[in-house]
Scaffold this active site. Structure first.
Site, PDB file in Angstrom:
ATOM      1  N   LYS A 168      30.023  34.269  40.980  1.00  0.00           N
ATOM      2  CA  LYS A 168      30.141  34.488  42.418  1.00  0.00           C
ATOM      3  C   LYS A 168      31.401  33.787  42.899  1.00  0.00           C
ATOM      4  CE  LYS A 168      27.944  33.745  46.867  1.00  0.00           C
ATOM      5  NZ  LYS A 168      26.719  33.450  47.595  1.00  0.00           N
ATOM      6  N   LYS A 204      29.917  39.096  41.798  1.00  0.00           N
ATOM      7  CA  LYS A 204      30.011  39.280  43.247  1.00  0.00           C
ATOM      8  C   LYS A 204      31.295  38.668  43.768  1.00  0.00           C
ATOM      9  CE  LYS A 204      27.689  37.689  47.360  1.00  0.00           C
ATOM     10  NZ  LYS A 204      26.743  36.735  47.887  1.00  0.00           N
TER      11      LYS A 204
END
Ligand code: PBG
Length: 324
Positions: free
Chosen positions: A195, A248
């Protein structure tokens, strides 16, 4: 021209294109993120046109529609009233809190729907960080202890998949152990493995009123400049017992999705985040892009890069297209 090799032959007709297509997107690949709040009415989200903060009754209706469309899972994001936020984020493990009530309502209405929950402190923290803050620093180990309480509270309410998005070190192992100790060995962990500290999350923080009060998230989320480091995070999450790994954002990180796909046999998820959604949505609203075509192409590209499933605010729209 004397051309024996003509790649265009395989593109000659819809039938040939179907036979030679390498990537298929289906509604079963999609997860719908849903924003909820503790009010009886629904509210349009200013920073994310086309998305709503739902009441619990509307949440159940939305999730039911998603299920009807063949979407197997939803993921919940709560907007927590400011009066319930605190430095210790204790509301995140309140058994009667918004998220546990939402999980119970969803599982009562649709036992087969997969309910995925976010594990991180930002919606509950008066500092707006994913971890506990002490003198400007984000504490790792102390945060992990709170995340375990949060995950147990979600598991107890009936969550199928818990998804730690906080990026603290060692949290996957700690969560697995905490869940197993309480006999929730059937609850899956989908780790936000790679992330990145991305500006594409801006609209989401507006939706939840969860932006950091001070500083940024760069001491825990990954540096967008780094590619090899994602491999390190994947290895750790795999060793720590993650069932699924996530990358992400998605669209600007297709190289990372592709790398991660090559490094693990675990299912790979990708999150098409709020900023990605808005770039397409706003350009389409202005009449500059064909929303449906660009939406489908963006999702297909994420799958082609190696994602098995995709969290996307377009889930329902895309499922409708796939079904028509
Ligand atoms: C919070 C969280 C964020 C998103 C999902 N979980 C925001 C952040 O890390 O600041 C972003 C999702 C999106 O932008 O759509 N832990």
């Amino acid at each position: 021209m004397d051309l024996p090799i003509r790649p265009r032959r395989n593109r000659k007709s819809a039938g040939l294109r179907a036979l030679t297509r390498e990537t298929l997107l289906s509604e079963g690949d999609l997860v719908l993120p849903l924003f909820i709040h503790d009010l009886e009415v629904d509210e349009a989200i200013e920073s994310m046109p086309g998305c709503m903060r739902w009441s619990l009754a509307s949440l159940v209706r939305e999730a039911g529609e998603a299920m009807e469309l063949g979407i197997p899972a939803v993921v919940l994001f709560p907007a927590i009233d400011d009066s319930l936020k605190s430095p210790g984020a204790e509301e995140c493990f309140n058994r009667e809190g918004l998220v546990p009530r939402a999980i119970r309502a969803l599982k009562a209405a649709y036992p087969k729907l997969l309910v995925m929950t976010d594990v991180a402190l930002d919606p509950y923290s008066s500092d707006g960080h994913d971890g506990l803050v002490k003198e400007g620093e984000i504490l790792n180990d102390e945060t992990v202890a709170v995340l375990c309480k949060q995950a147990l509270c979600q598991a107890e309410a009936g969550a199928d998949i818990i998804a730690p998005s906080d990026m603290m070190d060692g949290r996957v192992a700690a969560l697995r152990e905490a869940l197993d100790r309480e006999a929730y060995e059937g609850v899956s962990i989908c780790s936000y493995t790679a992330k990145y500290a991305s500006a594409f999350y801006g609209p989401f923080r507006g939706a939840l009123g969860s932006a950091p009060k001070a500083g940024d998230k760069k001491t825990y989320q990954m540096d967008p400049a780094n590619r090899r480091e994602a491999g390190r995070e994947v290895r750790l999450d795999e060793e720590e017992g993650a069932d699924m790994v996530m990358v992400k954002p998605a669209g600007a990180y297709l190289d990372i999705i592709s790398d991660v796909r090559g490094k693990t046999s675990l299912p790979v998820a990708a999150y098409q985040v709020s900023g990605e959604y808005l770039m397409i949505q706003s350009a389409a609203a202005a009449g500059w892009l064909d929303e449906e075509a660009v939406m489908m192409e963006s999702l297909l590209a994420i799958k082609r890069a190696g994602a098995d499933f995709i969290l996307t605010y377009f889930a329902k729209k895309a499922a409708r297209v796939l079904r028509s």
